[in-house]
Design a protein around this motif. Structure first.
Motif, mmCIF file in Angstrom:
data_model
loop_
_atom_site.group_PDB
_atom_site.id
_atom_site.type_symbol
_atom_site.label_atom_id
_atom_site.label_comp_id
_atom_site.label_asym_id
_atom_site.label_seq_id
_atom_site.Cartn_x
_atom_site.Cartn_y
_atom_site.Cartn_z
ATOM 1 N N HIS A 113 48.567 33.930 47.890
ATOM 2 C CA HIS A 113 47.654 33.159 47.045
ATOM 3 C C HIS A 113 47.690 33.740 45.631
ATOM 4 C CE1 HIS A 113 44.654 36.465 47.150
ATOM 5 N NE2 HIS A 113 45.191 36.679 48.340
ATOM 6 N N GLU A 114 47.181 32.975 44.703
ATOM 7 C CA GLU A 114 47.124 33.425 43.309
ATOM 8 C C GLU A 114 45.997 34.442 43.119
ATOM 9 O OE1 GLU A 114 49.231 32.577 40.779
ATOM 10 O OE2 GLU A 114 50.377 31.544 42.329
ATOM 11 N N ALA A 115 46.126 35.258 42.104
ATOM 12 C CA ALA A 115 45.048 36.184 41.750
ATOM 13 C C ALA A 115 43.861 35.377 41.234
ATOM 14 C CB ALA A 115 45.534 37.157 40.680
ATOM 15 N N SER A 116 42.684 35.905 41.448
ATOM 16 C CA SER A 116 41.471 35.216 41.019
ATOM 17 C C SER A 116 41.267 35.411 39.523
ATOM 18 C CB SER A 116 40.266 35.757 41.782
ATOM 19 O OG SER A 116 39.103 35.125 41.362
ATOM 20 N N ALA A 117 40.935 34.330 38.837
ATOM 21 C CA ALA A 117 40.664 34.428 37.400
ATOM 22 C C ALA A 117 39.312 35.080 37.168
ATOM 23 C CB ALA A 117 40.688 33.038 36.772
ATOM 24 N N ASP A 118 38.344 34.797 38.043
ATOM 25 C CA ASP A 118 37.000 35.372 37.924
ATOM 26 C C ASP A 118 36.782 36.315 39.098
ATOM 27 O OD1 ASP A 118 34.411 36.016 37.363
ATOM 28 O OD2 ASP A 118 33.583 34.038 37.836
ATOM 29 N N ILE A 119 36.881 37.611 38.847
ATOM 30 C CA ILE A 119 36.807 38.606 39.905
ATOM 31 C C ILE A 119 35.413 38.695 40.509
ATOM 32 C CG2 ILE A 119 36.280 40.681 38.568
ATOM 33 C CD1 ILE A 119 39.061 40.359 41.166
ATOM 34 N N SER A 120 34.395 38.135 39.850
ATOM 35 C CA SER A 120 33.045 38.153 40.428
ATOM 36 C C SER A 120 32.938 37.183 41.604
ATOM 37 C CB SER A 120 31.993 37.838 39.370
ATOM 38 O OG SER A 120 32.101 36.505 38.939
ATOM 39 N N ASP A 121 34.005 36.412 41.880
ATOM 40 C CA ASP A 121 34.037 35.568 43.076
ATOM 41 C C ASP A 121 34.015 36.426 44.345
ATOM 42 O OD1 ASP A 121 34.233 33.306 41.543
ATOM 43 O OD2 ASP A 121 36.384 33.038 41.847
#
Length: 196
Positions: A113-121
């Protein structure tokens, strides 16, 4: 091998070289360091196996598959549930050497999967430290609202990933611990001296 695959393998080789340079004094240092390294890349890691003072295995928090622990069939459930797990193969192992130093062994550095743009997810990255939990408890006893507690924590730690739900959850946990399994009425009676 196409261009995208070669770019990924080059990136993974560079990542391996960087990870092999890390050595840690304690297990906690390893967990903090490796999690910080990957949170900067947009991934969160969770522990999937460990033996105290021997090893710890970390996987992507999207690794594994959903486990139905209740055993209720999907069509009979009152609430539909979801999962973030998509069987991501990423896995690394932290291991304590005979010299007492913690090192990293690579198992699989690829993600599906792609890296998360918003790490607070990622819930695992929004957790508060013990010091921050004590501050939340102190400010709650001073009747400071949750939004102001969060603002205060963020002013002291700019890198804090917590959201308002994190503060609400910590306050609820503190409240449950203070009740010690009693109802609010039972705790009040005990406080007033009328409890049995």
């Amino acid at each position: 091998m196409n261009i995208d695959e070669s770019a990924i393998s080059f990136e993974q080789e560079a990542e391996k070289l960087e990870l092999f340079g890390f050595k840690y004094e304690t297990r906690e240092d390893l967990l903090i360091g490796v999690r910080a390294f990957y949170s900067d890349k947009g991934y969160a890691l969770s522990i999937c196996g460990s033996k105290l003072e021997k090893y710890v295995v970390l996987q992507c928090d999207r690794g594994g598959q959903y486990r139905d622990v209740r055993g209720v069939p999907l069509d009979e459930r009152e609430k539909t549930t979801g999962t973030r797990r998509i069987n991501c193969p990423f896995k690394i192992k932290g291991k304590k050497t005979d010299e007492g130093i913690w090192i990293i062994e690579i198992r699989n550095l690829s993600h599906n999967h792609e890296a998360s743009a918003d790490i607070s997810d990622y819930h695992s990255l929004r957790q508060l430290s013990q010091e921050d939990i004590k501050k939340v408890d102190h400010m709650t006893r001073s009747r400071i609202p949750s939004r102001q507690i969060l603002s205060s924590l963020r002013q002291k730690k700019l890198e804090l990933k917590a959201i308002s739900k994190t503060v609400y959850n910590v306050k609820a946990k503190i409240h449950r611990e203070k009740l010690e399994g009693r109802t609010i009425i039972q705790a009040l009676l005990d406080e007033l001296g009328g409890g049995t």
